[in-house]
Each structure stands twice: as C-alpha cells, then as structure tokens.
Design a protein around this motif. Structure first.
Motif, PDB file in Angstrom:
ATOM      1  N   GLY A 160       0.819  -1.208   0.000  1.00 18.67           N
ATOM      2  CA  GLY A 160       0.000   0.000   0.000  1.00 18.67           C
ATOM      3  C   GLY A 160       0.850   1.253   0.000  1.00 18.67           C
ATOM      4  O   GLY A 160       0.588   2.206  -0.752  1.00 18.67           O
ATOM      5  N   ASP A 161       1.906   1.254   0.815  1.00 15.20           N
ATOM      6  CA  ASP A 161       2.814   2.409   0.849  1.00 15.20           C
ATOM      7  C   ASP A 161       3.479   2.629  -0.510  1.00 15.20           C
ATOM      8  O   ASP A 161       3.611   3.773  -0.973  1.00 15.20           O
ATOM      9  N   ALA A 162       3.918   1.526  -1.136  1.00 15.25           N
ATOM     10  CA  ALA A 162       4.588   1.653  -2.436  1.00 15.25           C
ATOM     11  C   ALA A 162       3.626   2.177  -3.496  1.00 15.25           C
ATOM     12  O   ALA A 162       4.003   3.021  -4.321  1.00 15.25           O
ATOM     13  N   TYR A 163       2.387   1.695  -3.463  1.00 10.73           N
ATOM     14  CA  TYR A 163       1.387   2.221  -4.413  1.00 10.73           C
ATOM     15  C   TYR A 163       1.137   3.707  -4.155  1.00 10.73           C
ATOM     16  O   TYR A 163       1.013   4.500  -5.101  1.00 10.73           O
ATOM     17  N   ALA A 164       1.057   4.086  -2.879  1.00  6.86           N
ATOM     18  CA  ALA A 164       0.821   5.496  -2.555  1.00  6.86           C
ATOM     19  C   ALA A 164       1.971   6.362  -3.073  1.00  6.86           C
ATOM     20  O   ALA A 164       1.738   7.433  -3.660  1.00  6.86           O
ATOM     21  N   PRO A 169      -3.329   5.834  -5.562  1.00 11.46           N
ATOM     22  CA  PRO A 169      -4.025   5.816  -4.267  1.00 11.46           C
ATOM     23  C   PRO A 169      -5.110   4.760  -4.161  1.00 11.46           C
ATOM     24  O   PRO A 169      -5.350   4.235  -3.068  1.00 11.46           O
ATOM     25  N   ALA A 170      -5.799   4.451  -5.253  1.00 14.16           N
ATOM     26  CA  ALA A 170      -6.866   3.447  -5.175  1.00 14.16           C
ATOM     27  C   ALA A 170      -6.299   2.079  -4.805  1.00 14.16           C
ATOM     28  O   ALA A 170      -6.860   1.365  -3.962  1.00 14.16           O
ATOM     29  N   GLU A 171      -5.174   1.732  -5.423  1.00 13.11           N
ATOM     30  CA  GLU A 171      -4.530   0.452  -5.103  1.00 13.11           C
ATOM     31  C   GLU A 171      -4.004   0.457  -3.677  1.00 13.11           C
ATOM     32  O   GLU A 171      -4.096  -0.542  -2.957  1.00 13.11           O
ATOM     33  N   ALA A 172      -3.467   1.606  -3.256  1.00 14.97           N
ATOM     34  CA  ALA A 172      -2.968   1.713  -1.884  1.00 14.97           C
ATOM     35  C   ALA A 172      -4.092   1.479  -0.886  1.00 14.97           C
ATOM     36  O   ALA A 172      -3.944   0.705   0.072  1.00 14.97           O
ATOM     37  N   GLU A 173      -5.222   2.128  -1.102  1.00 13.72           N
ATOM     38  CA  GLU A 173      -6.359   1.961  -0.200  1.00 13.72           C
ATOM     39  C   GLU A 173      -6.789   0.507  -0.117  1.00 13.72           C
ATOM     40  O   GLU A 173      -7.061  -0.017   0.977  1.00 13.72           O
ATOM     41  N   HIS A 192      -1.396   4.625   8.072  1.00 15.95           N
ATOM     42  CA  HIS A 192      -1.066   4.933   6.680  1.00 15.95           C
ATOM     43  C   HIS A 192      -2.317   5.149   5.843  1.00 15.95           C
ATOM     44  O   HIS A 192      -2.320   5.973   4.926  1.00 15.95           O
ATOM     45  N   LEU A 193      -3.394   4.451   6.209  1.00 15.12           N
ATOM     46  CA  LEU A 193      -4.665   4.701   5.537  1.00 15.12           C
ATOM     47  C   LEU A 193      -5.163   6.103   5.880  1.00 15.12           C
ATOM     48  O   LEU A 193      -5.679   6.831   5.009  1.00 15.12           O
ATOM     49  N   GLY A 194      -4.984   6.503   7.130  1.00 11.77           N
ATOM     50  CA  GLY A 194      -5.377   7.858   7.522  1.00 11.77           C
ATOM     51  C   GLY A 194      -4.592   8.918   6.771  1.00 11.77           C
ATOM     52  O   GLY A 194      -5.154   9.942   6.336  1.00 11.77           O
ATOM     53  N   ILE A 195      -3.310   8.684   6.592  1.00 14.59           N
ATOM     54  CA  ILE A 195      -2.490   9.632   5.821  1.00 14.59           C
ATOM     55  C   ILE A 195      -2.963   9.693   4.377  1.00 14.59           C
ATOM     56  O   ILE A 195      -3.053  10.783   3.781  1.00 14.59           O
ATOM     57  N   LEU A 196      -3.281   8.544   3.821  1.00 18.49           N
ATOM     58  CA  LEU A 196      -3.767   8.506   2.436  1.00 18.49           C
ATOM     59  C   LEU A 196      -5.040   9.332   2.298  1.00 18.49           C
ATOM     60  O   LEU A 196      -5.174  10.139   1.365  1.00 18.49           O
ATOM     61  N   TYR A 197      -5.978   9.139   3.243  1.00 19.63           N
ATOM     62  CA  TYR A 197      -7.238   9.893   3.190  1.00 19.63           C
ATOM     63  C   TYR A 197      -6.998  11.382   3.409  1.00 19.63           C
ATOM     64  O   TYR A 197      -7.639  12.223   2.759  1.00 19.63           O
ATOM     65  N   THR A 198      -6.075  11.713   4.293  1.00 19.51           N
ATOM     66  CA  THR A 198      -5.761  13.128   4.516  1.00 19.51           C
ATOM     67  C   THR A 198      -5.228  13.774   3.243  1.00 19.51           C
ATOM     68  O   THR A 198      -5.636  14.894   2.891  1.00 19.51           O
ATOM     69  N   ASN A 199      -4.355  13.064   2.561  1.00 19.45           N
ATOM     70  CA  ASN A 199      -3.798  13.601   1.315  1.00 19.45           C
ATOM     71  C   ASN A 199      -4.843  13.759   0.218  1.00 19.45           C
ATOM     72  O   ASN A 199      -4.653  14.543  -0.726  1.00 19.45           O
TER      73      ASN A 199
END
Length: 204
Positions: A160-164, A169-173, A192-199
């Motif tokens: 997930g981190d690498a995809y982000a 982002p969809a793959e990361a989620e 890390h999911l929270g960071i993704l959503y924040t971004n």
C-alpha cells in the motif's frame, strides 16, 4: 534452560547439547553467552550447518554482522531442507542489509524467496527497492510476498505504501483495507490509511 545447562555440564563433548543450550540462552536475550555455546559446538562438530545459522543470528543481534555473514554463508550450502536454506538466506540478507550491502542483500532475499516461496524474504526485498525509490519493483516484490503468504498484513501495508508513493491511491487503499481485514488492530495500516485519506482531503 536448566536441562541443557545440566547436560553440557555432565556431557561437555556433545555438540548438539551446546547448540541447544545456546538456543535457550539466545531466546532469553543472553546472546553473548549463546555465542560461546555455539562456538563450543562448532569446535566439537566442524561444518555444523544448523549451528552456523544460529551463531549468525546471535552475532547479528550483537551488531557483529560481518562475522554473521561468514557463518550464514557457511550454513546455506549444507542445510538439507529447502526451508532451512531459505531462512538462512533470509538471515544473510538481513545482515547484508544492516551492513549497507544492498545489492547482495537483494540477491540473498531473492534466493530465499525463490527457493522455498518464503514471503518474508520478498517483503524485505521490496523494502530495499522502496528505500531506493524503485516503487514498481518494490510493488512486484511485495505482491510476490503475498502470493507466498496471503495472510501477511505487514506486506499488505508495505505494498500500500509503495502504491501510494507511486501515485496509485486506489490500489494503496485496497491493500491497507486488506491488512485491516487480516488484523483489525494493525496500527501501521490504520495510520497509513489515515495519511492517504488526509492527502485526498477525505476527513470524514
């Protein structure tokens, strides 16, 4: 621990007893004493592959990674079971990584992963590629880890981190959510999911 301590005291010439006593010491955080027992076992039984691997682990825990590499390299060709050779190769990769010898570490992890479908080796190999910002190769390694070991929340989070980082982002989620399905209390995946959503400005 007491059993093996008593055994080596009464039968000091048995290599296996010294190795097993060393394992008990190592598991209790007494790595320096464990090294001494493994060394004794080695002196009694040269080319003792299982003990070479255990000695490498104990030396590595003491930061003596150059010495650890030597013993892992001795162990690998002589271990009979593929899974044991894979684990020793994985341990070798960790020692090489800690020494900054990243290309050699990647080779050791790849050997371990291919030899016995050993997921942790592919996971660590992916982390080295991620450190080098080679995210497509990191993703490929993490996905190999998940093929070997589908229930692996750390690898799910790592991919997930690498995809982000690779602007996917969809793959990361998707992979963060899979990690949380496997372990609802896995803190890294939540964070890390929270960071993704924040971004993505998804605050609710």
């Amino acid at each position: 621990l007491s059993l093996w301590q008593d055994t080596v005291a009464k039968h000091p010439g048995i290599a296996r007893a010294h190795e097993n006593y060393g394992i008990m010491l190592y598991e209790r955080g007494r790595a320096r004493e464990a090294v001494a027992e493994f060394m004794t076992a080695e002196s009694l039984k040269p080319f003792y592959a299982d003990c070479d691997n255990n000695l490498g682990n104990a030396l590595g825990s003491l930061g003596r990674n150059e010495e650890a590499v030597k013993y892992y390299l001795r162990a690998i060709p002589h271990l009979v079971r593929p899974v044991d050779r894979a684990i020793a190769s994985y341990n070798l990769g960790n020692a090489l990584r800690d020494l900054g010898r990243l290309d050699e570490a990647i080779s050791a992890y790849n050997f371990a992963g291919q030899l016995a479908h050993y997921g942790p080796a592919f996971n660590n190999m992916g982390s080295l590629y991620a450190m080098q910002k080679n995210y497509p190769q990191a993703i490929a390694c993490y996905l190999q880890a998940l093929q070997c070991q589908p229930d692996f929340p750390q690898a799910e989070t790592n991919v997930g981190d690498a995809y982000a980082e690779n602007n996917q982002p969809a793959e990361a989620e998707q992979h963060y959510l899979r990690a949380l399905q496997q372990n609802p209390n896995y803190a890294d995946a939540h964070a890390h999911l929270g960071i993704l959503y924040t971004n993505q400005n998804k605050f609710t």
